[in-house]
Design an enzyme around this catalytic site. Structure first.
Site, PDB file in Angstrom:
ATOM      1  N   GLU A 174     138.325  12.879  71.952  1.00  0.00           N
ATOM      2  CA  GLU A 174     139.901  12.841  70.386  1.00  0.00           C
ATOM      3  C   GLU A 174     140.371  11.311  71.137  1.00  0.00           C
ATOM      4  O   GLU A 174     140.774  11.260  69.796  1.00  0.00           O
ATOM      5  CB  GLU A 174     140.099  13.938  72.290  1.00  0.00           C
ATOM      6  CG  GLU A 174     139.998  15.352  72.727  1.00  0.00           C
ATOM      7  CD  GLU A 174     140.266  15.917  70.599  1.00  0.00           C
ATOM      8  OE1 GLU A 174     140.640  15.579  69.575  1.00  0.00           O
ATOM      9  OE2 GLU A 174     138.997  16.423  71.151  1.00  0.00           O
TER      10      GLU A 174
ATOM     11  N   HIS B 251     139.192   9.726  67.730  1.00  0.00           N
ATOM     12  CA  HIS B 251     140.259  10.330  66.263  1.00  0.00           C
ATOM     13  C   HIS B 251     141.048   8.698  66.556  1.00  0.00           C
ATOM     14  O   HIS B 251     141.382   8.585  65.168  1.00  0.00           O
ATOM     15  CB  HIS B 251     140.417  11.270  67.347  1.00  0.00           C
ATOM     16  CG  HIS B 251     139.795  12.892  65.969  1.00  0.00           C
ATOM     17  ND1 HIS B 251     139.195  12.792  65.097  1.00  0.00           N
ATOM     18  CD2 HIS B 251     139.466  13.967  66.996  1.00  0.00           C
ATOM     19  CE1 HIS B 251     138.747  13.732  65.046  1.00  0.00           C
ATOM     20  NE2 HIS B 251     138.339  14.098  66.457  1.00  0.00           N
TER      21      HIS B 251
HETATM   22 ZN    ZN Z   1     137.007  16.148  66.823  1.00  0.00          ZN
END
Ligand code: ZN
Length: 196
Positions: free
Chosen positions: A154, A157
């Site tokens: 995450e 990202h």
């Molecule tokens: Zn992802």
């Protein structure tokens, strides 16, 4: 309140660095609504994590959650090998991460923004994550095993990185293929089959 559409790979927002969220914004009704939308989007998918850019919002905000009903889809051997145990919802604003130790683990992972595919990715086994919670208070997490993998995925990202940038490319497969070929096999057996 309802789930938002998930942006798919190719969209420029998934390749950009997200911006820090100002503290004063966290307590606003709009930001609180955004957090709710992210949690609902993650649950509906279903997924174990979501970063704001995945619903088109360029801020450093992630939500994570691993529910028992997802974890128990794996055999107990698979749960153990992945060090995957359920944990309740985490909301982290402006996360920063430190690697603990140099141990790594390799497993398949997928991404809601690369829908329908999986690939094997080396991730650090243990990380420390600090950031703000949904009220703007400081918080930190020590994560080992699968939760550490989710944090790394995450937070990537937020810097415009997708797992496909890090994966063992020979392992890239549709989720269906990987399920049909590798379910119940150990990661050592899978690596041998794939020659990776
Ligand atoms: Zn992802």
């Amino acid at each position: 309140m309802s789930a938002a559409p998930i942006v798919q790979t190719g969209a420029p927002i998934l390749r950009s660095r997200a911006e820090d969220v100002p503290l004063s914004r966290i307590v606003t009704p709009e930001f609180q609504a955004l957090i709710q939308t992210m949690v609902e989007t993650m649950r509906e998918a279903p997924g174990v994590g979501l970063a704001a850019p995945q619903i088109g919002i360029p801020w450093r905000l992630i939500v994570l959650e691993d529910r028992a009903d997802l974890v128990t889809k794996l055999s107990s051997g698979e749960q153990k090998e992945r060090e995957r145990t359920p944990f309740s919802t985490r909301v982290v604003v402006n996360p920063t991460m430190k690697i603990r130790g140099d141990e790594k683990a390799t497993f398949f992972e997928g991404c809601l923004s690369v829908n329908g595919f999986v690939g094997m990715v080396d991730r650090y086994r243990e990380v420390e994550v600090t950031g703000l919670d949904e009220h703007g208070e400081a918080q930190s997490f020590h994560a080992v095993g699968w939760p550490a993998r989710i944090f790394q995925h995450e937070i990537d990202h937020l810097d415009g990185t997708l797992y496909i940038d890090r994966m063992l490319t020979r392992s890239f497969a549709t989720a269906e293929q990987s399920q049909a070929l590798f379910a119940g096999k150990s990661i050592a057996e899978i690596r041998e089959l794939l020659n990776v």
